[in-house]
Write an enzyme that holds these catalytic residues in place. Structure first.
Site, PDB file in Angstrom:
ATOM      1  N   MET A   1       0.914  -1.257  -0.079  1.00 60.60           N
ATOM      2  CA  MET A   1       0.056   0.107   0.100  1.00 60.60           C
ATOM      3  C   MET A   1       0.794   1.411  -0.021  1.00 60.60           C
ATOM      4  O   MET A   1       0.351   2.599  -0.010  1.00 60.60           O
ATOM      5  CB  MET A   1      -0.983   0.048   1.048  1.00 60.60           C
ATOM      6  CG  MET A   1      -2.040  -1.152   1.231  1.00 60.60           C
ATOM      7  SD  MET A   1      -3.499  -0.887   1.947  1.00 60.60           S
ATOM      8  CE  MET A   1      -2.894  -0.659   3.837  1.00 60.60           C
TER       9      MET A   1
ATOM     10  N   HIS B   1       9.103   1.072   3.503  1.00 56.86           N
ATOM     11  CA  HIS B   1       9.985   1.395   4.297  1.00 56.86           C
ATOM     12  C   HIS B   1      10.930  -0.211   4.371  1.00 56.86           C
ATOM     13  O   HIS B   1      10.743  -0.660   3.277  1.00 56.86           O
ATOM     14  CB  HIS B   1       9.443   1.483   5.925  1.00 56.86           C
ATOM     15  CG  HIS B   1       8.446   0.462   6.326  1.00 56.86           C
ATOM     16  ND1 HIS B   1       8.618  -0.892   6.264  1.00 56.86           N
ATOM     17  CD2 HIS B   1       6.995   0.784   6.316  1.00 56.86           C
ATOM     18  CE1 HIS B   1       7.419  -1.636   6.640  1.00 56.86           C
ATOM     19  NE2 HIS B   1       6.509  -0.731   6.709  1.00 56.86           N
TER      20      HIS B   1
ATOM     21  N   HIS C   1       8.954  -3.314   3.614  1.00 58.77           N
ATOM     22  CA  HIS C   1       8.800  -3.594   2.309  1.00 58.77           C
ATOM     23  C   HIS C   1      10.248  -3.727   1.383  1.00 58.77           C
ATOM     24  O   HIS C   1      10.197  -4.803   0.467  1.00 58.77           O
ATOM     25  CB  HIS C   1       8.359  -2.310   1.606  1.00 58.77           C
ATOM     26  CG  HIS C   1       6.614  -1.829   2.150  1.00 58.77           C
ATOM     27  ND1 HIS C   1       6.597  -0.772   3.189  1.00 58.77           N
ATOM     28  CD2 HIS C   1       5.650  -2.302   2.236  1.00 58.77           C
ATOM     29  CE1 HIS C   1       5.493  -0.672   3.541  1.00 58.77           C
ATOM     30  NE2 HIS C   1       4.633  -1.723   3.074  1.00 58.77           N
TER      31      HIS C   1
ATOM     32  N   GLN D   1     -10.340  -2.702   1.448  1.00 53.34           N
ATOM     33  CA  GLN D   1     -10.010  -3.453   2.794  1.00 53.34           C
ATOM     34  C   GLN D   1     -10.057  -2.761   4.009  1.00 53.34           C
ATOM     35  O   GLN D   1      -9.653  -2.938   4.975  1.00 53.34           O
ATOM     36  CB  GLN D   1      -8.510  -4.004   2.573  1.00 53.34           C
ATOM     37  CG  GLN D   1      -7.492  -3.097   2.419  1.00 53.34           C
ATOM     38  CD  GLN D   1      -6.200  -3.792   2.051  1.00 53.34           C
ATOM     39  OE1 GLN D   1      -5.967  -4.157   1.031  1.00 53.34           O
ATOM     40  NE2 GLN D   1      -5.238  -3.893   3.005  1.00 53.34           N
TER      41      GLN D   1
ATOM     42  N   GLY E   1       4.919 -10.570   3.875  1.00 56.27           N
ATOM     43  CA  GLY E   1       5.519 -10.426   4.975  1.00 56.27           C
ATOM     44  C   GLY E   1       4.894 -11.230   6.075  1.00 56.27           C
ATOM     45  O   GLY E   1       3.772 -11.036   6.339  1.00 56.27           O
TER      46      GLY E   1
ATOM     47  N   ASP F   1       2.263  -9.406   8.768  1.00 55.60           N
ATOM     48  CA  ASP F   1       0.943  -9.550   8.517  1.00 55.60           C
ATOM     49  C   ASP F   1       0.434 -11.092   8.512  1.00 55.60           C
ATOM     50  O   ASP F   1       0.129 -11.699   7.413  1.00 55.60           O
ATOM     51  CB  ASP F   1       0.348  -8.655   7.467  1.00 55.60           C
ATOM     52  CG  ASP F   1       0.392  -7.435   7.539  1.00 55.60           C
ATOM     53  OD1 ASP F   1      -0.298  -6.782   8.172  1.00 55.60           O
ATOM     54  OD2 ASP F   1       1.417  -6.835   7.119  1.00 55.60           O
TER      55      ASP F   1
ATOM     56  N   GLN G   1      -2.903 -12.389   7.529  1.00 51.75           N
ATOM     57  CA  GLN G   1      -3.304 -12.123   6.051  1.00 51.75           C
ATOM     58  C   GLN G   1      -2.172 -13.188   5.015  1.00 51.75           C
ATOM     59  O   GLN G   1      -2.820 -13.924   4.229  1.00 51.75           O
ATOM     60  CB  GLN G   1      -2.493 -10.747   5.603  1.00 51.75           C
ATOM     61  CG  GLN G   1      -2.173 -10.499   4.135  1.00 51.75           C
ATOM     62  CD  GLN G   1      -1.777  -9.088   3.961  1.00 51.75           C
ATOM     63  OE1 GLN G   1      -2.691  -7.998   3.947  1.00 51.75           O
ATOM     64  NE2 GLN G   1      -0.652  -8.905   3.620  1.00 51.75           N
TER      65      GLN G   1
HETATM   66  P1  AMP Z   1       1.323  -2.943   3.578  1.00 49.49           P
HETATM   67  O1  AMP Z   1       1.815  -1.861   2.528  1.00 49.49           O
HETATM   68  O2  AMP Z   1       1.412  -2.492   4.836  1.00 49.49           O
HETATM   69  O3  AMP Z   1       0.079  -3.614   2.826  1.00 49.49           O
HETATM   70  O4  AMP Z   1       2.602  -4.203   3.406  1.00 49.49           O
HETATM   71  C1  AMP Z   1       2.901  -4.850   2.255  1.00 49.49           C
HETATM   72  C2  AMP Z   1       3.864  -5.937   2.487  1.00 49.49           C
HETATM   73  O5  AMP Z   1       4.977  -5.601   3.327  1.00 49.49           O
HETATM   74  C3  AMP Z   1       2.912  -6.994   3.252  1.00 49.49           C
HETATM   75  O6  AMP Z   1       3.293  -8.342   2.815  1.00 49.49           O
HETATM   76  C4  AMP Z   1       3.630  -6.742   4.606  1.00 49.49           C
HETATM   77  O7  AMP Z   1       3.432  -7.968   5.439  1.00 49.49           O
HETATM   78  C5  AMP Z   1       4.923  -6.293   4.434  1.00 49.49           C
HETATM   79  N1  AMP Z   1       5.342  -5.851   5.560  1.00 49.49           N
HETATM   80  C6  AMP Z   1       5.058  -4.627   6.245  1.00 49.49           C
HETATM   81  N2  AMP Z   1       5.845  -4.396   7.206  1.00 49.49           N
HETATM   82  C7  AMP Z   1       6.563  -5.331   7.163  1.00 49.49           C
HETATM   83  C8  AMP Z   1       7.828  -5.687   8.024  1.00 49.49           C
HETATM   84  N3  AMP Z   1       8.116  -4.701   9.050  1.00 49.49           N
HETATM   85  N4  AMP Z   1       8.495  -6.684   7.896  1.00 49.49           N
HETATM   86  C9  AMP Z   1       8.187  -7.499   6.718  1.00 49.49           C
HETATM   87  N5  AMP Z   1       7.213  -7.386   5.849  1.00 49.49           N
HETATM   88  C10 AMP Z   1       6.560  -6.306   6.229  1.00 49.49           C
END
Ligand code: AMP
Length: 285
Positions: A29, A33, A36, A60, A153, A156, A159
């Site tokens: 999304m 950081h 990601h 979502q 990741g 989550d 998920q």
């Molecule tokens: P998001 O942008 O929050 O939807 O996350 C996108 C992807 O990055 C998802 O698969 C998350 O699980 C993964 N992700 C977010 N934060 C972390 C983290 N601290 N360590 C590992 N994966 C992450």
């Protein structure tokens, strides 16, 4: 290369497929950081071509959640992806993904609904419909990008388990690659929502990793009774923390367990300064 339309991505994918190249997808999304980035690096290492999707998926988010104020930093995200060797950043707008006016109602949109057993717990309990939105958008991204590998990741973890289940149940031809949680040195799991935390809140937010680490060290010392392990959390909680859940579940199928073992994942959600944070740990790790 930054692309905004499905047709442009499809044309690129068609070209890659013709050349026999493997494709990796990292759905995000945005507000990227180092968490990601760890997924992106893994994808770049494993695949000939990598697509990172940057899409704040409206369906979502539940009513009252942070859809409007969710951080959006596309220029910086695009630069980070470029530097990491990503081939395409796919950043559609909601109308491109769902068609005008259709996205916030299930009267007009075909949804992918994961099984009740997997969503009626942890984050799915308070975020009703959240995983329907996640599975629907991830399925669409799979259809658009047709990746050989997709990277998610462990941050989550619910998920990830639900996506794996969807891929298995619907015979989607993609391999899901789980990636470990990336943390700050302090222990705080990286998250785009950490941007909402004040410096003071950030210190209080360490409560999640502290509780999980303490539970893990008690487990390693031989405590396996879940109720006893849960009890250990209370010494860390104070008036700054609003615990939403602390659950012990089999990490394959999200079944609650009374006795912990090396297949048990501990899940926590807690509000700190009004920000909802989640974390988890696999016991014995
Ligand atoms: P998001 O942008 O929050 O939807 O996350 C996108 C992807 O990055 C998802 O698969 C998350 O699980 C993964 N992700 C977010 N934060 C972390 C983290 N601290 N360590 C590992 N994966 C992450």
């Amino acid at each position: 290369m930054l692309l905004h339309t499905i047709n442009e991505v499809r044309a690129q994918v068609k070209e890659w497929k013709k050349q026999g190249l493997t494709i990796g997808l990292v759905p995000t999304m945005g507000a990227l950081h180092d968490g990601h980035l760890s997924l992106i690096k893994k994808a770049v290492e494993k695949c000939d071509r990598v697509v990172v999707s940057v899409f704040v998926n409206p369906i979502q988010f539940c009513p009252g959640e942070d859809l409007d104020k969710y951080p959006r930093t596309l220029d910086a995200d695009n630069k980070m992806c470029d530097d990491a060797g990503v081939s395409v950043v796919f950043a559609p707008n909601p109308n491109e993904m769902y068609g005008e006016g259709q996205m916030r109602t299930n009267d007009f949109l075909t949804y992918v609904i994961p099984p009740f057993f997997y969503v009626n717990k942890l984050c799915g309990k308070s975020r009703v419909g959240h995983f329907d939105g996640v599975c629907t958008v991830v399925n669409k991204l799979f259809n658009i990008v047709q990746p050989d590998y997709a990277f998610f990741g462990q941050k989550d973890a619910q998920q990830l388990i639900i996506i794996k289940k969807m891929v298995k149940d619907l015979n989607i031809p993609v391999e899901i690659i789980p990636c470990p949680i990336v943390r700050e040195e302090s222990g705080l799991a990286l998250s785009s929502r950490n941007k909402y935390l004040s410096d003071e809140d950030k210190k209080e937010a360490l409560v999640l990793s502290k509780i999980l680490n303490n539970i893990n060290s008690c487990y390693k010392k031989g405590v396996t009774d879940v109720e006893a392990l849960k009890e250990t959390a209370y010494e860390f909680l104070n008036e700054h923390h609003e615990l939403e859940y602390l659950e012990f579940m089999n990490q394959e199928d999200l079944e609650k367990v009374p006795q912990a073992d090396n297949n048990t994942r501990v899940f926590i959600a807690c509000r700190v300064g009004g920000v909802r944070l989640i974390d988890n740990i696999l016991l014995g790790e």
